[in-house]
Design an enzyme around this catalytic site. Sequence first.
Site, mmCIF file in Angstrom:
data_model
loop_
_atom_site.group_PDB
_atom_site.id
_atom_site.type_symbol
_atom_site.label_atom_id
_atom_site.label_comp_id
_atom_site.label_asym_id
_atom_site.label_seq_id
_atom_site.Cartn_x
_atom_site.Cartn_y
_atom_site.Cartn_z
ATOM 1 N N HIS A 1 44.838 46.913 -38.321
ATOM 2 C CA HIS A 1 45.581 46.157 -37.535
ATOM 3 C C HIS A 1 46.784 45.588 -37.995
ATOM 4 O O HIS A 1 46.840 45.349 -39.378
ATOM 5 C CB HIS A 1 44.663 44.960 -36.938
ATOM 6 C CG HIS A 1 44.363 44.007 -37.941
ATOM 7 N ND1 HIS A 1 45.318 42.861 -37.817
ATOM 8 C CD2 HIS A 1 43.411 43.567 -38.574
ATOM 9 C CE1 HIS A 1 44.944 41.965 -38.700
ATOM 10 N NE2 HIS A 1 43.579 42.457 -39.307
ATOM 11 N N CYS A 2 47.699 45.205 -37.396
ATOM 12 C CA CYS A 2 48.820 44.438 -37.623
ATOM 13 C C CYS A 2 48.946 43.101 -36.941
ATOM 14 O O CYS A 2 47.796 42.850 -36.643
ATOM 15 C CB CYS A 2 50.089 45.400 -37.348
ATOM 16 S SG CYS A 2 50.456 45.674 -35.792
ATOM 17 N N ALA A 3 50.013 42.644 -36.733
ATOM 18 C CA ALA A 3 49.973 41.217 -36.255
ATOM 19 C C ALA A 3 49.397 41.005 -34.924
ATOM 20 O O ALA A 3 48.917 40.212 -34.017
ATOM 21 C CB ALA A 3 51.407 40.652 -36.320
#
Length: 120
Positions: free
Chosen positions: A50-52
């Site tokens: 996942h990213c932000a």
Amino acid sequence: MIRGNIVIVNAAFREASVKYMEVSVMSNQELAKKILNLVGGKENIDKLIHCATRLRFSLKDEFKAKTDELNDTEGVLKVVQGGGQYQVVIGNDVKDIYSELVPLLSKGDAQGYSEIDEET
């Protein structure tokens, strides 16, 4: 007399609002389970990071994912496909949903994915 009616209307409105909130709010765990199901289950996941704001899946077969249903799911902003990733845009709560997904993928045998990693 009018004042009494206003109180009754406000009380009825509050009761209806509470019932609506109870019905419409999906927990992070429920959302994680629904997303897992709609991407084709843990057996369809090669990798998850996942990213932000996004869950980034590498899926074995993107055709197994139910993109339209995911796009219509409460808590999912949209789905983006490209660059070998199937991205489910969640927003600022992505880390919480990711944290609920990891145990679901880790249960039992780990054949369904090759790696789960966190990307910040």
